[in-house]
Scaffold this motif. Structure first.
Motif, PDB file in Angstrom:
ATOM      1  N   ALA A 177       0.828  -1.211   0.000  1.00  0.00           N
ATOM      2  CA  ALA A 177       0.000   0.000   0.000  1.00  0.00           C
ATOM      3  C   ALA A 177       0.860   1.257   0.000  1.00  0.00           C
ATOM      4  N   VAL A 178       1.916   1.256   0.821  1.00  0.00           N
ATOM      5  CA  VAL A 178       2.804   2.414   0.882  1.00  0.00           C
ATOM      6  C   VAL A 178       3.542   2.582  -0.439  1.00  0.00           C
ATOM      7  N   LEU A 179       4.020   1.483  -0.994  1.00  0.00           N
ATOM      8  CA  LEU A 179       4.773   1.542  -2.245  1.00  0.00           C
ATOM      9  C   LEU A 179       3.941   2.118  -3.386  1.00  0.00           C
ATOM     10  N   ILE A 180       2.705   1.659  -3.501  1.00  0.00           N
ATOM     11  CA  ILE A 180       1.867   2.065  -4.627  1.00  0.00           C
ATOM     12  C   ILE A 180       1.309   3.476  -4.465  1.00  0.00           C
ATOM     13  N   ASP A 181       0.905   3.826  -3.248  1.00  0.00           N
ATOM     14  CA  ASP A 181       0.187   5.092  -3.043  1.00  0.00           C
ATOM     15  C   ASP A 181       1.027   6.218  -2.459  1.00  0.00           C
ATOM     16  N   ARG A 182       2.219   5.918  -1.938  1.00  0.00           N
ATOM     17  CA  ARG A 182       2.958   6.948  -1.212  1.00  0.00           C
ATOM     18  C   ARG A 182       4.383   7.165  -1.726  1.00  0.00           C
ATOM     19  N   THR A 183       4.745   6.532  -2.832  1.00  0.00           N
ATOM     20  CA  THR A 183       6.113   6.686  -3.328  1.00  0.00           C
ATOM     21  C   THR A 183       6.104   7.089  -4.804  1.00  0.00           C
ATOM     22  N   ARG A 184       7.210   7.698  -5.207  1.00  0.00           N
ATOM     23  CA  ARG A 184       7.366   8.068  -6.615  1.00  0.00           C
ATOM     24  C   ARG A 184       7.379   6.822  -7.495  1.00  0.00           C
ATOM     25  N   TYR A 185       8.019   5.761  -6.985  1.00  0.00           N
ATOM     26  CA  TYR A 185       8.073   4.527  -7.760  1.00  0.00           C
ATOM     27  C   TYR A 185       6.658   4.001  -8.039  1.00  0.00           C
ATOM     28  N   GLY A 186       5.807   4.041  -7.022  1.00  0.00           N
ATOM     29  CA  GLY A 186       4.445   3.572  -7.211  1.00  0.00           C
ATOM     30  C   GLY A 186       3.692   4.391  -8.246  1.00  0.00           C
ATOM     31  N   PHE A 187       3.911   5.705  -8.230  1.00  0.00           N
ATOM     32  CA  PHE A 187       3.279   6.565  -9.232  1.00  0.00           C
ATOM     33  C   PHE A 187       3.770   6.205 -10.635  1.00  0.00           C
ATOM     34  N   GLU A 188       5.073   6.018 -10.773  1.00  0.00           N
ATOM     35  CA  GLU A 188       5.628   5.656 -12.083  1.00  0.00           C
ATOM     36  C   GLU A 188       5.128   4.286 -12.535  1.00  0.00           C
ATOM     37  N   LEU A 189       4.954   3.373 -11.570  1.00  0.00           N
ATOM     38  CA  LEU A 189       4.459   2.039 -11.899  1.00  0.00           C
ATOM     39  C   LEU A 189       3.043   2.123 -12.446  1.00  0.00           C
ATOM     40  N   ARG A 190       2.178   2.871 -11.761  1.00  0.00           N
ATOM     41  CA  ARG A 190       0.802   3.004 -12.219  1.00  0.00           C
ATOM     42  C   ARG A 190       0.725   3.786 -13.530  1.00  0.00           C
ATOM     43  N   ALA A 191       1.567   4.806 -13.666  1.00  0.00           N
ATOM     44  CA  ALA A 191       1.572   5.583 -14.905  1.00  0.00           C
ATOM     45  C   ALA A 191       2.018   4.728 -16.088  1.00  0.00           C
ATOM     46  N   SER A 192       3.010   3.895 -15.884  1.00  0.00           N
ATOM     47  CA  SER A 192       3.483   3.015 -16.949  1.00  0.00           C
ATOM     48  C   SER A 192       2.419   1.998 -17.318  1.00  0.00           C
ATOM     49  N   GLY A 193       1.671   1.527 -16.322  1.00  0.00           N
ATOM     50  CA  GLY A 193       0.602   0.580 -16.601  1.00  0.00           C
ATOM     51  C   GLY A 193      -0.529   1.198 -17.398  1.00  0.00           C
ATOM     52  N   LEU A 194      -0.847   2.476 -17.119  1.00  0.00           N
ATOM     53  CA  LEU A 194      -1.917   3.154 -17.844  1.00  0.00           C
ATOM     54  C   LEU A 194      -1.505   3.488 -19.269  1.00  0.00           C
ATOM     55  N   SER A 195      -0.264   3.972 -19.429  1.00  0.00           N
ATOM     56  CA  SER A 195       0.225   4.310 -20.769  1.00  0.00           C
ATOM     57  C   SER A 195       1.748   4.347 -20.740  1.00  0.00           C
ATOM     58  N   SER A 196       2.362   3.327 -21.272  1.00  0.00           N
ATOM     59  CA  SER A 196       3.822   3.271 -21.272  1.00  0.00           C
ATOM     60  C   SER A 196       4.413   4.382 -22.148  1.00  0.00           C
ATOM     61  N   THR A 197       3.696   4.731 -23.217  1.00  0.00           N
ATOM     62  CA  THR A 197       4.188   5.789 -24.108  1.00  0.00           C
ATOM     63  C   THR A 197       4.212   7.131 -23.394  1.00  0.00           C
ATOM     64  N   ALA A 198       3.108   7.446 -22.704  1.00  0.00           N
ATOM     65  CA  ALA A 198       3.039   8.712 -21.981  1.00  0.00           C
ATOM     66  C   ALA A 198       4.057   8.740 -20.837  1.00  0.00           C
ATOM     67  N   ALA A 199       4.218   7.592 -20.157  1.00  0.00           N
ATOM     68  CA  ALA A 199       5.178   7.530 -19.055  1.00  0.00           C
ATOM     69  C   ALA A 199       6.601   7.734 -19.568  1.00  0.00           C
ATOM     70  N   THR A 200       6.911   7.145 -20.710  1.00  0.00           N
ATOM     71  CA  THR A 200       8.242   7.318 -21.296  1.00  0.00           C
ATOM     72  C   THR A 200       8.477   8.773 -21.681  1.00  0.00           C
TER      73      THR A 200
END
Length: 364
Positions: A202-225
């Motif tokens: 829960a902390v990793l996904i909702d409270r860290t930059r890594y979690g944000f990047e993980l969710r962003a990459s899952g939604l759109s890898s092109t936009a995340a890149t």
């Protein structure tokens, strides 16, 4: 409010639909659905069923969190089944072969399990990142390979006990004491580890930059890149973390009860974890409820034969939940999207009205 409705409504609809479907099956077979449900609920209070449900839910929770980590990155880690079995086998071999002080011994076993799970998952990650191989194909193949490796390791490094082969018994220094509940049984000590993993997730996904990047990459890898996220690094790290968590799933039973890995070690946890992660919408609390529900269905079904109801009805119920939860999520998503489009349309219409009125006044 809409967010919680979108999270809670689909699994609720899926469970209701699955219950209705199983009720129809029971009625066709001549059984009473209400009596069947009452018997399953009553079984929870008998013997050690309640504690058994919690113990099994701990393993289910770990494999479901492993699946959820992959889902966050839009990765389907089908290989959880092979990862947890191979990790449990190797960890048991190492645990039975070394001698360390109490506490440290168990920590080493847990670390070995996590490392083996991550390493096995890492093979699929490398194939995807550097060769473009779908993780679905590679992890399915790795599952089959893991079964063969386990079948080789157990006889090679283990011993024959009765009618089965198993690894050497882990000494007392490597065992994890449970939490006794009198005649109701003993809860595995590593169930607390499962809870800790859930908090960490829960902390990793909702409270860290890594979690944000993980969710962003899952939604759109092109936009995340485009935003500066290294997609290859995210794929590698997500698969490694998923495999590491999966590698812990078999250890509560081994360190808390069996103290050895045998060829009869429970199977199917990995595939159940995928379903539970879907049911819980990849949310740590939702996954916890899903794990408890799945475990309840498993353990309470053992009494159905006593009332003339085949316990396979639970398998039908679990399968119906998996199928209907996917449909329910899509229906709710479309409904929420349509509602949002109507809200945007009304807002645009409201904003356009004063503008049109002002234009008319200027012309006059």
């Amino acid at each position: 409010m809409n967010t919680w409705r979108a999270r809670l409504l689909p699994p609720a609809l899926a469970i209701v639909f699955a219950a209705v479907l199983c009720s129809v099956v029971l009625l066709v077979s001549g059984a009473n659905p209400l009596a069947t449900l009452a018997e399953m609920i009553a079984q929870v209070a008998r013997g050690t069923t309640a504690v058994d449900i919690v113990n099994t839910a701990g393993a289910y929770y770990l494999v479901a969190i492993a699946a959820a980590i992959g889902f966050q990155m839009n990765l389907l880690n089908i290989g959880i089944e092979g990862q947890y079995k191979l990790a449990a086998c190797v960890a048991s071999i190492v645990g039975g072969a070394i001698s360390l002080p109490f506490g440290l011994h168990a920590v080493v076993i847990v670390v070995v399990g996590a490392v083996v799970g991550a390493a096995w998952s890492g093979i699929a990650a490398l194939l995807k990142v550097y060769r473009g191989v779908s993780e679905v194909i590679s992890t399915i193949m790795l599952n089959m390979l893991a079964i063969g490796v386990v079948a080789y390791l157990v006889p090679t490094f283990g011993e024959l006990r009765g009618n089965t082969q198993g690894t050497k018994i882990i000494p007392d220094s490597g065992q994890v004491p449970g939490i006794p509940f009198g005649g109701a049984g003993t809860m595995f000590g590593l169930v607390l580890l499962a809870a800790a993993v859930g908090v960490g997730y829960a902390v990793l996904i909702d409270r860290t930059r890594y979690g944000f990047e993980l969710r962003a990459s899952g939604l759109s890898s092109t936009a995340a890149t485009a935003g500066g996220v290294n997609s290859k690094r995210m794929v590698m790290s997500a698969m490694l973390i998923s495999g590491a968590v999966a590698g812990l799933a078999g250890l509560p039973e081994i360190l808390g009860r069996d103290h050895t890995f045998t060829l009869n070690f429970p199977t199917g946890y990995g595939f159940a974890g995928l379903a539970i992660a879907l049911l819980g919408r990849n949310h740590p609390i939702g996954v916890a409820f899903g794990a408890l529900l799945w475990s309840f269905l498993d353990k309470s079904s053992l009494t159905l034969d006593n009332i003339g109801v085949p316990k396979e009805i639970v398998t039908i119920l679990q399968g119906a939940i998996v199928l209907s939860v996917v449909v329910a999520y899509e229906l709710v998503r479309r409904r929420e999207l349509a509602a949002e489009q109507r809200r945007v349309g009304r807002a645009l219409g409201t904003a356009a009205a004063p503008a049109a009125a002002g234009t008319g006044g200027e012309r006059a």
